[in-house]
Design a protein around this motif. Structure first.
Motif, PDB file in Angstrom:
ATOM      1  N   LYS A 181      25.967  38.780  37.934  1.00 60.00           N
ATOM      2  CA  LYS A 181      27.131  38.348  37.148  1.00 60.00           C
ATOM      3  C   LYS A 181      28.219  39.435  37.062  1.00 60.00           C
ATOM      4  O   LYS A 181      29.409  39.138  37.083  1.00 60.00           O
ATOM      5  N   TYR A 182      27.802  40.689  36.964  1.00 64.44           N
ATOM      6  CA  TYR A 182      28.758  41.794  36.780  1.00 64.44           C
ATOM      7  C   TYR A 182      29.073  42.525  38.090  1.00 64.44           C
ATOM      8  O   TYR A 182      30.233  42.832  38.368  1.00 64.44           O
ATOM      9  N   ASP A 183      28.035  42.780  38.885  1.00 67.87           N
ATOM     10  CA  ASP A 183      28.248  43.538  40.129  1.00 67.87           C
ATOM     11  C   ASP A 183      29.108  42.769  41.121  1.00 67.87           C
ATOM     12  O   ASP A 183      29.849  43.366  41.900  1.00 67.87           O
ATOM     13  N   LYS A 184      29.026  41.434  41.086  1.00 69.92           N
ATOM     14  CA  LYS A 184      29.847  40.611  41.986  1.00 69.92           C
ATOM     15  C   LYS A 184      31.341  40.881  41.755  1.00 69.92           C
ATOM     16  O   LYS A 184      32.121  40.997  42.696  1.00 69.92           O
ATOM     17  N   LYS A 185      31.722  41.014  40.488  1.00 68.29           N
ATOM     18  CA  LYS A 185      33.136  41.270  40.155  1.00 68.29           C
ATOM     19  C   LYS A 185      33.560  42.666  40.620  1.00 68.29           C
ATOM     20  O   LYS A 185      34.695  42.864  41.050  1.00 68.29           O
ATOM     21  N   LEU A 186      32.652  43.634  40.516  1.00 67.44           N
ATOM     22  CA  LEU A 186      32.952  44.992  40.996  1.00 67.44           C
ATOM     23  C   LEU A 186      33.129  44.987  42.515  1.00 67.44           C
ATOM     24  O   LEU A 186      34.035  45.628  43.054  1.00 67.44           O
ATOM     25  N   ILE A 187      32.258  44.230  43.206  1.00 63.25           N
ATOM     26  CA  ILE A 187      32.333  44.162  44.671  1.00 63.25           C
ATOM     27  C   ILE A 187      33.598  43.427  45.108  1.00 63.25           C
ATOM     28  O   ILE A 187      34.247  43.816  46.081  1.00 63.25           O
ATOM     29  N   ASP A 188      33.972  42.377  44.370  1.00 58.69           N
ATOM     30  CA  ASP A 188      35.231  41.670  44.668  1.00 58.69           C
ATOM     31  C   ASP A 188      36.415  42.638  44.582  1.00 58.69           C
ATOM     32  O   ASP A 188      37.327  42.597  45.407  1.00 58.69           O
ATOM     33  N   LEU A 189      36.401  43.509  43.577  1.00 49.62           N
ATOM     34  CA  LEU A 189      37.470  44.499  43.413  1.00 49.62           C
ATOM     35  C   LEU A 189      37.496  45.465  44.603  1.00 49.62           C
ATOM     36  O   LEU A 189      38.567  45.767  45.144  1.00 49.62           O
ATOM     37  N   ILE A 190      36.325  45.917  45.022  1.00 48.79           N
ATOM     38  CA  ILE A 190      36.220  46.829  46.171  1.00 48.79           C
ATOM     39  C   ILE A 190      36.807  46.169  47.416  1.00 48.79           C
ATOM     40  O   ILE A 190      37.569  46.783  48.171  1.00 48.79           O
ATOM     41  N   HIS A 191      36.501  44.878  47.609  1.00 53.57           N
ATOM     42  CA  HIS A 191      37.019  44.137  48.769  1.00 53.57           C
ATOM     43  C   HIS A 191      38.538  43.949  48.693  1.00 53.57           C
ATOM     44  O   HIS A 191      39.215  43.944  49.722  1.00 53.57           O
ATOM     45  N   GLN A 192      39.058  43.797  47.478  1.00 55.11           N
ATOM     46  CA  GLN A 192      40.519  43.641  47.317  1.00 55.11           C
ATOM     47  C   GLN A 192      41.277  44.840  47.867  1.00 55.11           C
ATOM     48  O   GLN A 192      42.415  44.726  48.293  1.00 55.11           O
ATOM     49  N   TYR A 193      40.643  46.002  47.853  1.00 51.90           N
ATOM     50  CA  TYR A 193      41.272  47.225  48.361  1.00 51.90           C
ATOM     51  C   TYR A 193      40.904  47.503  49.822  1.00 51.90           C
ATOM     52  O   TYR A 193      41.129  48.599  50.321  1.00 51.90           O
TER      53      TYR A 193
END
Length: 292
Positions: A169-181
Motif C-alpha cells: 500500500k505504501y511502497d507502491k506510492k514511493l516506487i511510483d514517485l521514483i518512476h516519475q523521475y
C-alpha cells in the motif's frame, strides 16, 4: 512548534562502545541505547525507544520538520563515477522505521494486534519519507533507488494479508514517485520472499535483492526467475556465510550455479546476499571473494 531536544551520552565497557539517545518530546522523554564494537560492522540496539503505548504517543507528538541535507555530494559522485557505474540512493520504507522503534517481539505483537495504530504510524512515516525522497530525486539522486524494509513483514513474521496492508500500500506510492523521475527501484528484502514475489511485482519494483535460496530463504533462483524474471531484475544470491566458511572450489561451483540459473534472458546481477560483518576480513573470506 515545540522543539525536540536530543541528548546523547556515550561510554565504553571493554571493547564495546555504548550510545544513549534521549529525545525530549512534548509528551515526555524517549530513551534508546545501542552497542557497537570496532571489530564488527554492525550496531546492536540494547534498549529501544518504544516500550509501551505511552511511548508511542510520545513518538506521535514529535513535530515534523522536513529533513533537507546537503546534496552536493550527489553531483560530485556522479561526476567522479561517470560511465563507470551507477549511483544508488538508499531509503527505508515506512514499516522499517516503525520496526526500529520496538524490540522485535514487541513489534510483531503490535503489528498483529494494533492495525489501526499501525496505519496511523505508517501514514505519518510515509508522508515524511515521500517528501525526503522527492527532495533527493529533485537533487538528481539515481538512476537507481533502493528501498529496504519489506523483509520484516514476510513469513514467518507477519501473514501475507498484512504484507499487502503494511508494505504494498505504501511502497507502491514511493516506487511510483521514483518512476516519475525516470529512475529505477530496487527492493531489498532478505528471508522468505517466495510467497510475496507477485506482491513485489505489483508494487512496481524494477529489481529485487538478494532472493535467498533455502535455508536462509524459501525459493531457488531458478524458480524466482521463472515467476517474476520477465518483469523484475534479480540481484543475488551468493550467501555471505558461504563466502566466509566454504572453500574456493565450492565457491566457484556455487557461483556457476547462480549464473546458470539467473543469467538466461538477462535481468540478473550476481552479488553476495550481505556485506561481511568482520572489519578485518579472514584470509579465506578474501580468497573466496576473489574466487567468486
Amino acid at each position: 512548534t515545540q522543539e525536540v531536544k536530543e541528548e546523547i551520552r556515550t561510554w565504553q565497557e571493554g571493547e564495546d562502545i555504548y550510545r544513549e539517545v534521549t529525545l525530549k518530546t512534548p509528551r515526555g522523554d524517549l530513551r534508546m541505547v545501542e552497542r557497537s564494537n570496532p571489530r564488527i560492522n554492525t550496531v546492536w540496539v540494547v534498549e529501544h525507544f518504544v516500550k509501551d503505548l505511552e511511548d508511542l504517543e510520545k513518538v506521535l507528538s514529535i513535530p515534523y520538520e522536513p529533513y533537507r541535507p546537503d546534496t552536493s555530494s550527489l553531483t560530485q559522485a556522479q561526476e567522479e563515477i561517470g560511465d563507470h557505474g551507477l549511483l544508488i540512493a538508499d531509503v527505508g520504507d515506512p514499516l522499517i522505521y516503525i520496526f526500529d522503534l520496538f524490540d522485535f517481539s514487541d513489534f510483531l505483537v503490535f503489528a498483529l494486534t494494533e492495525e489501526k495504530r499501525m496505519h496511523q504510524l505508517l501514514e505519518m512515516y510515509f508522508e515524511r519519507i515521500y517528501n525526503y525522497l522527492e527532495y533527493l530525486l529533485e537533487a538528481g539522486a539515481g538512476p537507481l533507488v533502493r528501498i529496504y524494509g519489506p523483509e520484516v513483514a514476510t513469513p514467518p513474521y507477519l501473514p501475507n494479508r498484512l504484507f499487502k496492508e503494511y508494505v504494498v500500500k505504501y511502497d507502491k506510492k514511493l516506487i511510483d514517485l521514483i518512476h516519475q523521475y525516470g529512475c529505477f527501484c530496487r527492493v531489498h528484502a532478505h528471508g522468505k520472499v517466495g510467497t510475496v514475489l507477485e506482491d513485489i511485482v505489483e508494487m512496481g519494483a524494477d529489481a529485487l535483492d538478494p532472493v535467498e535460496a533455502p535455508p536462509s530463504g524459501d525459493i531457488e533462483l531458478k524458480e524466482a526467475k521463472k515467476r517474476i524474471g520477465h518483469q523484475v531484475t534479480i540481484f543475488g544470491n551468493i550467501q555471505l556465510h558461504d563466502l566466509e566458511l566454504r572453500t574456493e572450489k565450492e565457491i566457484v561451483e556455487i557461483t556457476k550455479k547462480a549464473i546458470d540459473e539467473g543469467a538466461p534472458e538477462g535481468r540478473f546481477v550476481l552479488m553476495p546476499t550481505a556485506a561481511p560483518l568482520e572489519v578485518d576480513l579472514k584470509e579465506q573470506t578474501k580468497r573466496n571473494y576473489m574466487a567468486m
